[in-house]
Design a protein around this motif. Structure first.
Motif, PDB file in Angstrom:
ATOM      1  N   PHE A  49       0.855  -1.178   0.000  1.00 41.15           N
ATOM      2  CA  PHE A  49       0.000   0.000   0.000  1.00 41.15           C
ATOM      3  C   PHE A  49       0.894   1.232   0.000  1.00 41.15           C
ATOM      4  CE2 PHE A  49      -2.817  -2.944   2.600  1.00 41.15           C
ATOM      5  CZ  PHE A  49      -3.486  -3.395   1.482  1.00 41.15           C
ATOM      6  N   VAL A  50       0.766   2.068  -1.033  1.00 40.18           N
ATOM      7  CA  VAL A  50       1.569   3.277  -1.170  1.00 40.18           C
ATOM      8  C   VAL A  50       0.673   4.475  -0.881  1.00 40.18           C
ATOM      9  CG1 VAL A  50       2.993   4.649  -2.733  1.00 40.18           C
ATOM     10  CG2 VAL A  50       2.975   2.161  -2.939  1.00 40.18           C
ATOM     11  N   GLU A  51       1.054   5.282   0.095  1.00 44.41           N
ATOM     12  CA  GLU A  51       0.261   6.454   0.472  1.00 44.41           C
ATOM     13  C   GLU A  51       0.760   7.672  -0.299  1.00 44.41           C
ATOM     14  OE1 GLU A  51      -2.383   6.282   2.334  1.00 44.41           O
ATOM     15  OE2 GLU A  51      -2.053   4.160   2.739  1.00 44.41           O
ATOM     16  N   ASP A  52       0.116   7.977  -1.416  1.00 41.48           N
ATOM     17  CA  ASP A  52       0.409   9.197  -2.167  1.00 41.48           C
ATOM     18  C   ASP A  52      -0.921   9.784  -2.628  1.00 41.48           C
ATOM     19  OD1 ASP A  52      -0.124   7.145  -3.923  1.00 41.48           O
ATOM     20  OD2 ASP A  52       1.321   7.786  -5.428  1.00 41.48           O
ATOM     21  N   GLY A  53      -1.168  11.014  -2.246  1.00 43.21           N
ATOM     22  CA  GLY A  53      -2.456  11.620  -2.579  1.00 43.21           C
ATOM     23  C   GLY A  53      -3.480  11.311  -1.507  1.00 43.21           C
ATOM     24  N   PRO A  54      -4.754  11.556  -1.803  1.00 42.02           N
ATOM     25  CA  PRO A  54      -5.788  11.371  -0.775  1.00 42.02           C
ATOM     26  C   PRO A  54      -5.989   9.910  -0.366  1.00 42.02           C
ATOM     27  CG  PRO A  54      -6.757  11.991  -2.889  1.00 42.02           C
ATOM     28  CD  PRO A  54      -5.275  12.100  -3.044  1.00 42.02           C
ATOM     29  N   GLN A  55      -6.029   8.979  -1.310  1.00 43.32           N
ATOM     30  CA  GLN A  55      -6.265   7.572  -0.978  1.00 43.32           C
ATOM     31  C   GLN A  55      -5.024   6.712  -1.148  1.00 43.32           C
ATOM     32  OE1 GLN A  55      -8.595   6.669   1.001  1.00 43.32           O
ATOM     33  NE2 GLN A  55      -9.948   5.416  -0.248  1.00 43.32           N
ATOM     34  N   GLY A  56      -4.178   7.030  -2.093  1.00 43.57           N
ATOM     35  CA  GLY A  56      -2.999   6.226  -2.338  1.00 43.57           C
ATOM     36  C   GLY A  56      -3.248   5.178  -3.412  1.00 43.57           C
ATOM     37  N   THR A  57      -2.297   4.256  -3.550  1.00 42.74           N
ATOM     38  CA  THR A  57      -2.426   3.191  -4.538  1.00 42.74           C
ATOM     39  C   THR A  57      -2.076   1.846  -3.895  1.00 42.74           C
ATOM     40  OG1 THR A  57      -0.145   3.485  -5.280  1.00 42.74           O
ATOM     41  CG2 THR A  57      -1.843   4.670  -6.502  1.00 42.74           C
ATOM     42  N   VAL A  58      -2.523   0.798  -4.555  1.00 44.38           N
ATOM     43  CA  VAL A  58      -2.198  -0.560  -4.154  1.00 44.38           C
ATOM     44  C   VAL A  58      -1.324  -1.144  -5.254  1.00 44.38           C
ATOM     45  CG1 VAL A  58      -3.113  -2.845  -3.619  1.00 44.38           C
ATOM     46  CG2 VAL A  58      -4.412  -0.827  -2.998  1.00 44.38           C
ATOM     47  N   LYS A  59      -0.106  -1.579  -4.903  1.00 40.01           N
ATOM     48  CA  LYS A  59       0.765  -2.253  -5.864  1.00 40.01           C
ATOM     49  C   LYS A  59       0.647  -3.750  -5.617  1.00 40.01           C
ATOM     50  CE  LYS A  59       4.222   1.198  -6.856  1.00 40.01           C
ATOM     51  NZ  LYS A  59       5.646   1.472  -6.982  1.00 40.01           N
ATOM     52  N   VAL A  60       0.242  -4.477  -6.645  1.00 40.88           N
ATOM     53  CA  VAL A  60       0.024  -5.915  -6.531  1.00 40.88           C
ATOM     54  C   VAL A  60       1.023  -6.635  -7.428  1.00 40.88           C
ATOM     55  CG1 VAL A  60      -1.621  -7.787  -6.867  1.00 40.88           C
ATOM     56  CG2 VAL A  60      -2.426  -5.576  -6.069  1.00 40.88           C
TER      57      VAL A  60
END
Length: 131
Positions: A49-60
């Motif tokens: 889980f990468v926290e960038d911005g309001p929600q972030g991204t999920v790297k799978v």
């Protein structure tokens, strides 16, 4: 976007068809929990889980067979849609491919697989089938 879960499944499906090792997906709490279920059941190699911005991204990191290079997830099928929700009681939980696949459910205990729901004896909304 009207259906973020369908978008999550489509991004995974498209990345596998293209042979990618890692896919980035915009994060939400539902997507994070679905990713944890996929990892616990052995369908993906790892996640972050990468926290960038309001929600972030999920790297799978996707999982493939070492010799045949076939993906670990053959099919990802969205069951409950925004226009037609599908629910299952604890006595009517789905068996995907006679127990070889999983169904991901949204329950009052959180997002879990059908096997965990059967053990906890609870039902819920059937989000998707994966096998």
């Amino acid at each position: 976007m009207t259906d973020p879960i369908a978008d999550f499944l489509t991004r995974l499906r498209n990345a596998q068809k293209a042979g990618h090792r890692v896919v980035e997906i915009p994060a939400s709490n539902v997507k994070k929990n679905m990713t944890k279920v996929l990892f616990d059941q052995g369908y993906i190699q790892s996640y972050k889980f990468v926290e960038d911005g309001p929600q972030g991204t999920v790297k799978v990191a996707l999982k493939y067979h070492p010799v045949t290079k076939k993906p670990a997830m053959e099919k990802l099928i969205r069951v409950s849609k925004p226009g037609l929700r599908k629910y299952a009681k604890n006595t009517e939980l789905p068996r995907v491919l006679n127990g070889l696949g999983i169904a991901i459910l949204s329950t009052n205990k959180g997002i879990i697989s059908n096997k965990e729901a059967r053990a906890l004896n609870i039902g819920g909304e059937v989000l998707c089938y994966i096998y």
